[in-house]
Enzyme design. Structure first.
Site, PDB file in Angstrom:
ATOM      1  N   GLY A  21       0.801  -1.215   0.000  1.00 28.13           N
ATOM      2  CA  GLY A  21       0.000   0.000   0.000  1.00 28.13           C
ATOM      3  C   GLY A  21       0.831   1.261   0.000  1.00 28.13           C
ATOM      4  O   GLY A  21       0.456   2.272   0.607  1.00 28.13           O
ATOM      5  N   ALA A  22       1.957   1.247  -0.713  1.00 26.69           N
ATOM      6  CA  ALA A  22       2.897   2.377  -0.674  1.00 26.69           C
ATOM      7  C   ALA A  22       2.609   3.435  -1.726  1.00 26.69           C
ATOM      8  O   ALA A  22       3.414   4.347  -1.908  1.00 26.69           O
ATOM      9  CB  ALA A  22       4.330   1.862  -0.833  1.00 26.69           C
ATOM     10  N   ASN A  23       1.475   3.331  -2.417  1.00 24.92           N
ATOM     11  CA  ASN A  23       1.165   4.324  -3.448  1.00 24.92           C
ATOM     12  C   ASN A  23       0.511   5.578  -2.870  1.00 24.92           C
ATOM     13  O   ASN A  23       0.343   6.576  -3.579  1.00 24.92           O
ATOM     14  CB  ASN A  23       0.252   3.728  -4.523  1.00 24.92           C
ATOM     15  CG  ASN A  23      -1.060   3.228  -3.954  1.00 24.92           C
ATOM     16  OD1 ASN A  23      -1.078   2.155  -3.342  1.00 24.92           O
ATOM     17  ND2 ASN A  23      -2.141   3.963  -4.115  1.00 24.92           N
ATOM     18  N   GLY A  25      -0.838   7.677   1.247  1.00 24.88           N
ATOM     19  CA  GLY A  25      -0.988   7.655   2.683  1.00 24.88           C
ATOM     20  C   GLY A  25       0.264   7.304   3.461  1.00 24.88           C
ATOM     21  O   GLY A  25       1.379   7.693   3.101  1.00 24.88           O
ATOM     22  N   TYR A 163     -14.002  -3.964  10.826  1.00 26.41           N
ATOM     23  CA  TYR A 163     -12.678  -3.326  10.826  1.00 26.41           C
ATOM     24  C   TYR A 163     -11.938  -3.647  12.118  1.00 26.41           C
ATOM     25  O   TYR A 163     -10.762  -4.023  12.095  1.00 26.41           O
ATOM     26  CB  TYR A 163     -12.830  -1.815  10.667  1.00 26.41           C
ATOM     27  CG  TYR A 163     -11.507  -1.079  10.635  1.00 26.41           C
ATOM     28  CD1 TYR A 163     -10.593  -1.284   9.603  1.00 26.41           C
ATOM     29  CD2 TYR A 163     -11.165  -0.177  11.644  1.00 26.41           C
ATOM     30  CE1 TYR A 163      -9.373  -0.625   9.575  1.00 26.41           C
ATOM     31  CE2 TYR A 163      -9.958   0.502  11.621  1.00 26.41           C
ATOM     32  CZ  TYR A 163      -9.065   0.271  10.587  1.00 26.41           C
ATOM     33  OH  TYR A 163      -7.852   0.937  10.570  1.00 26.41           O
TER      34      TYR A 163
END
Length: 292
Positions: A21-23, A25, A163
């Site tokens: 998820g490094a694209n 935030g 969640y």
């Protein structure tokens, strides 16, 4: 006492990090900081277009590879393409989304946040040299693991409870992984972190009026993504971090501040639940961990 910041990351030259998820935030912030410290960073992203934009702005220390944690075929393909990694940063996640299923039929939040990362870690474990750092959340406090209905097939779906379950699963997984690594005499350690209340685009995907409410909260109460990423960066890089540690902000109610070791609730320390979740996760993903 001096507070730890990203400028305190020790030289990471010659080391490889995989950051999911490094694209955008917190993952993007972490990738930038790691690359600045000399690391080679693999941006493991579902949206490779956004990932490429980030990687180009970082420079030669970054590369992008496609990874969709909601699809086990993608997880296996990604893992097969990795030769060696020093630190795996399990950062990606979804929050409070409407009820839907992953490609493999799992509830989206437990499937992405826990099962996808469980499979990825297991497939990469023999290639990891240093540590596995997994992002949890203060929301684990509101979670309960339902081993008989992990995927919300027999209960009325509640997005926030789902969640919380996924974030509690992240901690149960981390602590159980550390116990198993230690029992096998492995030099690899497992640690976890949480960002406090950080302003990111994670809060903009509930597909409900809550997006607007959380946008206001981001502007008024949240700390920056740069600050929110510090606990994970500390967990992933600081020398001497003890396996099984949980790192969060040092401020009031752990909502903001600089990294420190924090506690987690009694449910997260339940070893019987952890073992049950581990066994169920292996069955659901088809990924069997091999130690030693």
């Amino acid at each position: 006492m001096t507070k730890w910041t990203a400028s305190d990351i020790v030289d990471q030259s010659g080391r490889t990090f995989v950051v999911t998820g490094a694209n955008s935030g917190l993952g993007e912030v972490a990738a930038r900081a790691l690359a600045k410290a000399g690391a080679h960073v693999v941006l493991a992203c579902r949206n490779t277009h956004k990932g490429e934009v980030v990687a180009r702005s970082i420079g030669d220390n970054a590369e992008v590879r496609r990874l969709d944690l909601s699809d086990l075929a993608s997880v296996r393909e990604f893992a097969a393409g990795v030769d060696s990694v020093d630190v795996l940063v399990n950062n990606a996640g979804v929050m409070a989304v409407p009820q839907r299923k992953t490609a493999d039929g799992f509830e989206m939040q437990i499937g992405t946040n826990h099962l996808g990362h469980f499979a990825l870690t297991g497939l990469l474990l023999g290639k990891i040299t240093d540590r596995v750092a997994t992002m949890s959340s203060a929301a684990h406090q509101a979670g309960t693991i339902h081993l008989d209905d992990l995927n919300w097939e027999h209960r009325k779906y509640n997005r926030w409870s789902a969640y919380g379950q996924s974030k509690l699963a992240n901690l149960l997984f981390t602590y159980e992984l550390q116990r198993r690594l230690a029992a096998a005499g492995s030099p690899v350690t497992a640690v976890a972190a949480h960002p406090g209340y950080a302003s990111t685009n994670l809060q903009a995907h509930t597909e409900s009026v809550q997006d607007k409410l959380m946008a206001v909260g981001n502007r008024i109460f949240a700390q920056s993504a740069e600050m929110g990423a510090l606990p994970m960066l500390f967990a992933a890089t600081a020398p001497g971090v003890i396996g099984g540690s949980y790192i969060g902000p040092d401020g009031l109610f752990e909502q903001r501040g600089h990294p420190k070791v924090v506690g987690s609730n009694k449910k997260s320390r339940d070893e019987q639940t952890a073992k049950g979740l581990w066994s169920l996760s292996e069955d659901l993903t088809g990924v069997e961990y091999r130690f030693g």
